[in-house]
Design a protein around this motif. Structure first.
Motif, mmCIF file in Angstrom:
data_model
loop_
_atom_site.group_PDB
_atom_site.id
_atom_site.type_symbol
_atom_site.label_atom_id
_atom_site.label_comp_id
_atom_site.label_asym_id
_atom_site.label_seq_id
_atom_site.Cartn_x
_atom_site.Cartn_y
_atom_site.Cartn_z
ATOM 1 N N PRO A 107 17.609 -12.609 2.481
ATOM 2 C CA PRO A 107 17.164 -11.575 3.431
ATOM 3 C C PRO A 107 16.611 -10.308 2.802
ATOM 4 O O PRO A 107 15.967 -9.523 3.486
ATOM 5 C CB PRO A 107 18.435 -11.278 4.236
ATOM 6 C CG PRO A 107 19.288 -12.486 4.070
ATOM 7 C CD PRO A 107 19.011 -12.988 2.687
ATOM 8 N N ARG A 108 16.830 -10.099 1.501
ATOM 9 C CA ARG A 108 16.338 -8.887 0.841
ATOM 10 C C ARG A 108 15.192 -9.182 -0.123
ATOM 11 O O ARG A 108 14.911 -8.402 -1.030
ATOM 12 C CB ARG A 108 17.484 -8.188 0.098
ATOM 13 C CG ARG A 108 18.635 -7.781 1.006
ATOM 14 C CD ARG A 108 19.764 -7.134 0.222
ATOM 15 N NE ARG A 108 19.392 -5.838 -0.286
ATOM 16 C CZ ARG A 108 19.488 -4.695 0.393
ATOM 17 N NH1 ARG A 108 19.938 -4.701 1.631
ATOM 18 N NH2 ARG A 108 19.132 -3.557 -0.159
ATOM 19 N N TYR A 113 8.703 -10.567 2.023
ATOM 20 C CA TYR A 113 8.280 -9.631 3.070
ATOM 21 C C TYR A 113 6.837 -9.171 2.851
ATOM 22 O O TYR A 113 6.080 -8.984 3.811
ATOM 23 C CB TYR A 113 9.209 -8.418 3.094
ATOM 24 C CG TYR A 113 10.412 -8.579 3.987
ATOM 25 C CD1 TYR A 113 10.279 -8.634 5.379
ATOM 26 C CD2 TYR A 113 11.698 -8.658 3.461
ATOM 27 C CE1 TYR A 113 11.376 -8.770 6.210
ATOM 28 C CE2 TYR A 113 12.806 -8.797 4.278
ATOM 29 C CZ TYR A 113 12.640 -8.851 5.646
ATOM 30 O OH TYR A 113 13.731 -8.988 6.470
ATOM 31 N N GLU A 128 3.667 -7.825 14.972
ATOM 32 C CA GLU A 128 4.670 -8.530 14.171
ATOM 33 C C GLU A 128 4.713 -7.983 12.751
ATOM 34 O O GLU A 128 5.794 -7.830 12.164
ATOM 35 C CB GLU A 128 4.370 -10.025 14.136
ATOM 36 C CG GLU A 128 4.537 -10.735 15.460
ATOM 37 C CD GLU A 128 4.119 -12.186 15.376
ATOM 38 O OE1 GLU A 128 4.895 -12.995 14.819
ATOM 39 O OE2 GLU A 128 3.006 -12.513 15.852
ATOM 40 N N GLU A 131 6.733 -4.874 12.912
ATOM 41 C CA GLU A 131 8.165 -5.093 13.097
ATOM 42 C C GLU A 131 8.835 -5.583 11.815
ATOM 43 O O GLU A 131 9.876 -5.058 11.402
ATOM 44 C CB GLU A 131 8.386 -6.090 14.238
ATOM 45 C CG GLU A 131 8.007 -5.528 15.603
ATOM 46 C CD GLU A 131 7.968 -6.579 16.693
ATOM 47 O OE1 GLU A 131 8.271 -7.760 16.388
ATOM 48 O OE2 GLU A 131 7.648 -6.231 17.853
ATOM 49 N N TYR A 132 8.240 -6.578 11.173
ATOM 50 C CA TYR A 132 8.821 -7.066 9.920
ATOM 51 C C TYR A 132 8.701 -6.014 8.817
ATOM 52 O O TYR A 132 9.591 -5.883 7.966
ATOM 53 C CB TYR A 132 8.146 -8.367 9.491
ATOM 54 C CG TYR A 132 8.625 -9.580 10.244
ATOM 55 C CD1 TYR A 132 9.916 -10.088 10.058
ATOM 56 C CD2 TYR A 132 7.791 -10.232 11.159
ATOM 57 C CE1 TYR A 132 10.349 -11.204 10.766
ATOM 58 C CE2 TYR A 132 8.230 -11.355 11.860
ATOM 59 C CZ TYR A 132 9.503 -11.831 11.661
ATOM 60 O OH TYR A 132 9.946 -12.941 12.347
ATOM 61 N N ASN A 134 8.780 -2.734 9.193
ATOM 62 C CA ASN A 134 9.820 -1.726 9.403
ATOM 63 C C ASN A 134 11.181 -2.242 8.948
ATOM 64 O O ASN A 134 11.999 -1.493 8.397
ATOM 65 C CB ASN A 134 9.878 -1.319 10.871
ATOM 66 C CG ASN A 134 8.774 -0.351 11.251
ATOM 67 O OD1 ASN A 134 8.296 0.430 10.418
ATOM 68 N ND2 ASN A 134 8.340 -0.380 12.503
ATOM 69 N N ARG A 135 11.416 -3.536 9.170
ATOM 70 C CA ARG A 135 12.669 -4.126 8.701
ATOM 71 C C ARG A 135 12.737 -4.055 7.176
ATOM 72 O O ARG A 135 13.780 -3.720 6.600
ATOM 73 C CB ARG A 135 12.783 -5.570 9.168
ATOM 74 C CG ARG A 135 14.103 -6.242 8.804
ATOM 75 C CD ARG A 135 14.087 -7.733 9.125
ATOM 76 N NE ARG A 135 13.814 -8.010 10.527
ATOM 77 C CZ ARG A 135 13.757 -9.231 11.023
ATOM 78 N NH1 ARG A 135 13.930 -10.296 10.220
ATOM 79 N NH2 ARG A 135 13.503 -9.421 12.304
ATOM 80 N N ALA A 136 11.619 -4.352 6.530
ATOM 81 C CA ALA A 136 11.579 -4.311 5.069
ATOM 82 C C ALA A 136 11.748 -2.892 4.542
ATOM 83 O O ALA A 136 12.389 -2.682 3.509
ATOM 84 C CB ALA A 136 10.272 -4.917 4.568
ATOM 85 N N GLY A 138 13.568 -0.704 5.758
ATOM 86 C CA GLY A 138 15.003 -0.429 5.808
ATOM 87 C C GLY A 138 15.735 -0.938 4.582
ATOM 88 O O GLY A 138 16.842 -0.477 4.276
ATOM 89 N N ILE A 139 15.125 -1.877 3.860
ATOM 90 C CA ILE A 139 15.715 -2.426 2.644
ATOM 91 C C ILE A 139 15.202 -1.685 1.414
ATOM 92 O O ILE A 139 15.968 -1.332 0.524
ATOM 93 C CB ILE A 139 15.398 -3.928 2.524
ATOM 94 C CG1 ILE A 139 15.944 -4.683 3.738
ATOM 95 C CG2 ILE A 139 15.966 -4.514 1.225
ATOM 96 C CD1 ILE A 139 15.458 -6.116 3.833
ATOM 97 N N ARG A 141 12.702 1.380 0.884
ATOM 98 C CA ARG A 141 11.908 2.419 1.549
ATOM 99 C C ARG A 141 10.633 2.772 0.800
ATOM 100 O O ARG A 141 9.626 3.127 1.415
ATOM 101 C CB ARG A 141 12.779 3.662 1.713
ATOM 102 C CG ARG A 141 12.090 4.835 2.368
ATOM 103 C CD ARG A 141 13.032 6.017 2.451
ATOM 104 N NE ARG A 141 12.362 7.207 2.932
ATOM 105 C CZ ARG A 141 12.919 8.410 2.958
ATOM 106 N NH1 ARG A 141 14.167 8.571 2.546
ATOM 107 N NH2 ARG A 141 12.235 9.453 3.397
#
Length: 264
Positions: A107-108, A113, A128, A131-132, A134-136, A138-139, A141
């Motif tokens: 996941p990281r 990503y 999409e 969204e992905y 922004n998720r990345a 968060g891991i 920056r």
């Protein structure tokens, strides 16, 4: 020779990263090697010598089973599709599926990503990608690849202020990055959207400093300079465009406009 052979096998095949992805821990491997290689302790098991031998065989079998499992896992990883190669060959949908599978396993994984974001942008699946991305973020920056992906997605979705913020961040993180010319041009487009033509002039001029062969950018610069009534420099920009492509329609029309104003 047996301890030496097993130790060599462990060093060559059971790296820390590899062990981390399997059920066999470093402690388990050390225990297995110790059990297999150590001499039989006659004093401890003198009254029941067969017990130590049975336990040793059980642990050895368990260790071999774990190694077989790791071999199968490694083979599966080796056979997984190369998402980056899929992206580079234009197989964007396949690249999306491959990277999603990689992210499910790890996941990281920022490489996954990144390829996912590039592929989604190539497919114009901008929401999409956002969204992905922004998720990345968060891991990681400050991963410049992700910053650029999210900036580009926001740019396409007309989230102007957020796009500008991220483009500016990209220029700070990766001032010599491959995307720098386009980033400055896109920043100029954002300033045009916001009606800030002087800042647009600066941004597009900077983009042209990095890539002076883009006829469309010269035309856009001429348009910006028309908006601030800087007709002399607008004419210069249009002439630069026509120097690259003498038949460029927008450049010819722009030049005619500014010459009419200056002549009038």
């Amino acid at each position: 020779m047996l301890p030496s052979a097993l130790s060599s096998f462990r060093v060559q095949n059971l790296t820390g990263a590899f062990l981390h992805r399997t059920l066999l821990s470093r402690v388990d491997v050390d225990l297995m090697v110790t059990v297999v290689c150590r001499p039989w302790n006659g004093e401890r098991n003198a009254h029941k010598p067969w017990e130590g031998s049975i336990r040793m065989r059980q642990k050895l079998i368990a260790g071999i089973a774990a190694l077989v499992f790791m071999g199968v896992t490694t083979l599966a990883v080796a056979q997984a599709p190369d998402a980056l190669q899929l992206y580079r060959s234009g197989q964007y949908n396949a690249a999306v599926q491959a990277t999603l599978a990689e992210i499910e396993q790890m996941p990281r994984n920022m490489n996954a990503y990144s390829v996912l974001g590039w592929s989604l942008l190539a497919l114009n699946r901008n929401q999409e990608a956002l969204e992905y991305g922004n998720r990345a973020l968060g891991i990681a920056r400050f991963d410049h690849r992700i910053v650029h992906i999210v900036a580009e997605a926001n740019f396409r979705l007309n989230n102007n202020e957020r796009a500008l913020e991220l483009y500016q961040q990209y220029t700070a993180i990766q001032p010599q990055g491959v995307h720098i010319p386009q980033v400055f041009f896109n920043m100029g487009e954002l300033f045009i959207r916001m009606g800030e033509y002087n800042r647009a002039d600066i941004a597009i001029t900077t983009a042209l400093h990095h890539n002076s062969e883009s006829v469309n950018w010269w035309v856009r610069l001429g348009f910006v300079r028309e908006q601030i009534n800087d007709h002399e420099y607008a004419e210069a920009a249009y002439r630069q465009a026509l120097g690259i492509n003498p038949n460029h329609t927008a450049a010819l029309q722009g030049l005619a406009r500014v010459q009419a104003v200056v002549g009038g």
